[in-house]
Write an enzyme that holds these catalytic residues in place. Structure first.
Site, PDB file in Angstrom:
ATOM      1  N   GLY A  31       0.812  -1.219   0.000  1.00 48.94           N
ATOM      2  CA  GLY A  31       0.000   0.000   0.000  1.00 48.94           C
ATOM      3  C   GLY A  31       0.843   1.266   0.000  1.00 48.94           C
TER       4      GLY A  31
ATOM      5  N   THR B  57      -2.382 -11.029   6.316  1.00 46.22           N
ATOM      6  CA  THR B  57      -1.343 -11.622   5.456  1.00 46.22           C
ATOM      7  C   THR B  57      -0.445 -12.638   6.168  1.00 46.22           C
ATOM      8  OG1 THR B  57       0.077  -9.718   5.929  1.00 46.22           O
ATOM      9  CG2 THR B  57      -1.211  -9.649   3.891  1.00 46.22           C
TER      10      THR B  57
ATOM     11  N   THR C  88      -3.698 -13.338  -4.723  1.00 47.68           N
ATOM     12  CA  THR C  88      -2.434 -14.026  -4.502  1.00 47.68           C
ATOM     13  C   THR C  88      -2.322 -15.358  -5.246  1.00 47.68           C
ATOM     14  OG1 THR C  88      -1.198 -15.195  -2.761  1.00 47.68           O
ATOM     15  CG2 THR C  88      -3.513 -14.931  -2.383  1.00 47.68           C
TER      16      THR C  88
ATOM     17  N   TYR D  81      -5.258 -19.044   4.595  1.00 43.84           N
ATOM     18  CA  TYR D  81      -5.012 -17.741   3.967  1.00 43.84           C
ATOM     19  C   TYR D  81      -5.492 -17.772   2.508  1.00 43.84           C
ATOM     20  CZ  TYR D  81      -2.232 -14.126   1.587  1.00 43.84           C
ATOM     21  OH  TYR D  81      -1.820 -13.069   0.796  1.00 43.84           O
TER      22      TYR D  81
ATOM     23  N   LYS E  51      -8.478 -15.576   0.767  1.00 49.30           N
ATOM     24  CA  LYS E  51      -8.237 -14.686  -0.377  1.00 49.30           C
ATOM     25  C   LYS E  51      -9.136 -15.083  -1.558  1.00 49.30           C
ATOM     26  CE  LYS E  51      -5.519 -11.818  -0.730  1.00 49.30           C
ATOM     27  NZ  LYS E  51      -5.627 -10.359  -0.433  1.00 49.30           N
TER      28      LYS E  51
ATOM     29  N   TRP F 191       5.147 -13.476  -4.175  1.00 43.64           N
ATOM     30  CA  TRP F 191       6.522 -13.265  -3.711  1.00 43.64           C
ATOM     31  C   TRP F 191       6.922 -11.784  -3.731  1.00 43.64           C
ATOM     32  CZ3 TRP F 191      10.483 -17.512  -5.563  1.00 43.64           C
ATOM     33  CH2 TRP F 191       9.960 -18.777  -5.278  1.00 43.64           C
TER      34      TRP F 191
END
Ligand SMILES: NC(=O)c1ccc[n+]([C@@H]2O[C@H](COP(=O)([O-])OP(=O)(O)OC[C@H]3O[C@@H](n4cnc5c(N)ncnc54)[C@H](OP(=O)(O)O)[C@@H]3O)[C@@H](O)[C@H]2O)c1
Length: 267
Positions: A3, A50, A89, A113, A117, A138
Site C-alpha cells: 500500500g 497476510t 495471490t 489464507y 483470499k 513473492w
C-alpha cells in the site's frame, strides 16, 4: 508494504491519494468502509490479513478481512458506481500444475489464507461492481518484512542457511506492482490478471542472488519444503503467466533480477 508504494506511485502521477489503515480504519467495520468508499473516485484495496501461518489458527479473522470485507467493499462500490482494484495471490492455487498458471486455471487453495483470499475474489465478483482483480506473488519492498529482508536479517546472526529449492516463482518488487496498478487505474481496467516479474527462480536461487549481490558470505544449503513443516502448506509452483496484463502496462515487465538488484542497491 504494498500500500505504501502504491500510494507513493499514485501521488507521483499527480493523483490526490487518501490512505486508510489500521488502527484508525478497519476494513471489517462497515461504517469505516462506507465513508472511505464515499470519499473516493477509485479504490485500491491493499489491506489484508497476510500472516499465512497464523491464518491457520485465526481463520475467522482472515476470512472477515480477506473475504467478507472485500464483498462489502464490492457492494458499496456497486451502489456508488466506484471502480475497485483488489489484490489477490498465488496462494489461491495448490501449486500442483506443471506449467505457469493462467488466470482461468482452477483455484484450489491449500491453506486458510489462500481460502480467505479466494473468498474475497468470489465475493467481489458477485458484488457486481466494476473491478479489477490482480493476483501477485513473492512481493518485497521497502515498507515491510519480506523474504528478501528476512534473508538479510538472518545473515547478521548465522553463516549457514537452509533455503528451499522446490518452491518456484518470481520475486516481485512492490515498486513495480505500484506502477502497474497506476496503469490499470488510469484505464479503469476490468477483469482478473496475474502480475509478477519476468522469469522464474526457486527461493534458493533468489537467496543465492541476494547474498552474491550484497557480498555477504553465506553457506547456503538447498532443502525441500517438506523438511521444514510449517502450520500452513505452501504451493510449490507459484509461476504466473502474465501475458494477459502486459498490453495494459506502460512498460514491459522486467526480469526479476533487475528490480531486485535495484532494491538491494538501495538497502
Ligand atoms: N507479500 C506477498 O508476498 C504477497 C503475495 C501475493 C499477494 N499479496 C497480497 O498483497 C496485498 C498487500 O499485502 P502486503 O504484502 O503489503 O502485506 P502487509 O504489509 O501485511 O499489508 C497488509 C496491510 O493491511 C492492513 N490490515 C490488516 N487488517 C486490516 C483491517 N482489518 N483493516 C485495515 N487494514 C488492515 C495491515 O495492517 P497491520 O500491518 O497493522 O496489520 C497492513 O498494513 C494483500 O492483498 C496480500 O494478500 C502479498
Amino acid at each position: 508494504m504494498l500500500g505504501m508504494d502504491v500510494a507513493a506511485a499514485c501521488a507521483q502521477r499527480g493523483y490526490d491519494v487518501q490512505v486508510h489503515d489500521l488502527p484508525e480504519f478497519d476494513v471489517t467495520n462497515p461504517d469505516h468502509l462506507r465513508q472511505a468508499v464515499a470519499a473516493a473516485d477509485v479504490i485500491i484495496n491493499c489491506a489484508a490479513y497476510t500472516n499465512v501461518d497464523r491464518a491457520q489458527s485465526q481463520s475467522d479473522l482472515a476470512h472477515r478481512v480477506n473475504g467478507e470485507a472485500v464483498g462489502r467493499l464490492g457492494q458499496l462500490a456497486r451502489e456508488t458506481g466506484k471502480w475497485v482494484l483488489h489484490v489477490s495471490t498465488d496462494f489461491v492455487f495448490d501449486g500442483r500444475l506443471d506449467r505457469p498458471y493462467v488466470e482461468d486455471d482452477r483455484p484450489n487453495p491449500i491453506n486458510e489464507y489462500g481460502k480467505s483470499k479466494l473468498a474475497g475474489e468470489v465475493l467481489l465478483r458477485q458484488s457486481g461492481c466494476s473491478h479489477c482483480l490482480v493476483r501477485l506473488e513473492w512481493t518485497y519492498g521497502r515498507h515491510g518484512r519480506n523474504f528478501i529482508t528476512k534473508l538479510r536479517e538472518r545473515a547478521r546472526t548465522t553463516k549457514a542457511l537452509n533455503v528451499v529449492n522446490d518452491q518456484i516463482g518470481s520475486p516481485t518488487a512492490t515498486a513495480e506492482v505500484a506502477q502497474a496498478f497506476c496503469d490499470l487505474a488510469e484505464q479503469r481496467a476490468e477483469g482478473l490478471f496475474h502480475f509478477a516479474s519476468e522469469g522464474y527462480a526457486s527461493r534458493y536461487d533468489v537467496a543465492a542472488f541476494v547474498f552474491d549481490h550484497l557480498r555477504m558470505e553465506m553457506d547456503l544449503r538447498p532443502c525441500r519444503t517438506n523438511d521444514y513443516p510449517a502450520p500452513a502448506a505452501r504451493p510449490l509452483n507459484s509461476r504466473f503467466d502474465c501475458h494477459k496484463i502486459e498490453p495494459l502496462l506502460r512498460e514491459p515487465i522486467a526480469p526479476w533480477q533487475r528490480p531486485l538488484e535495484h532494491f538491494l542497491g538501495e538497502l
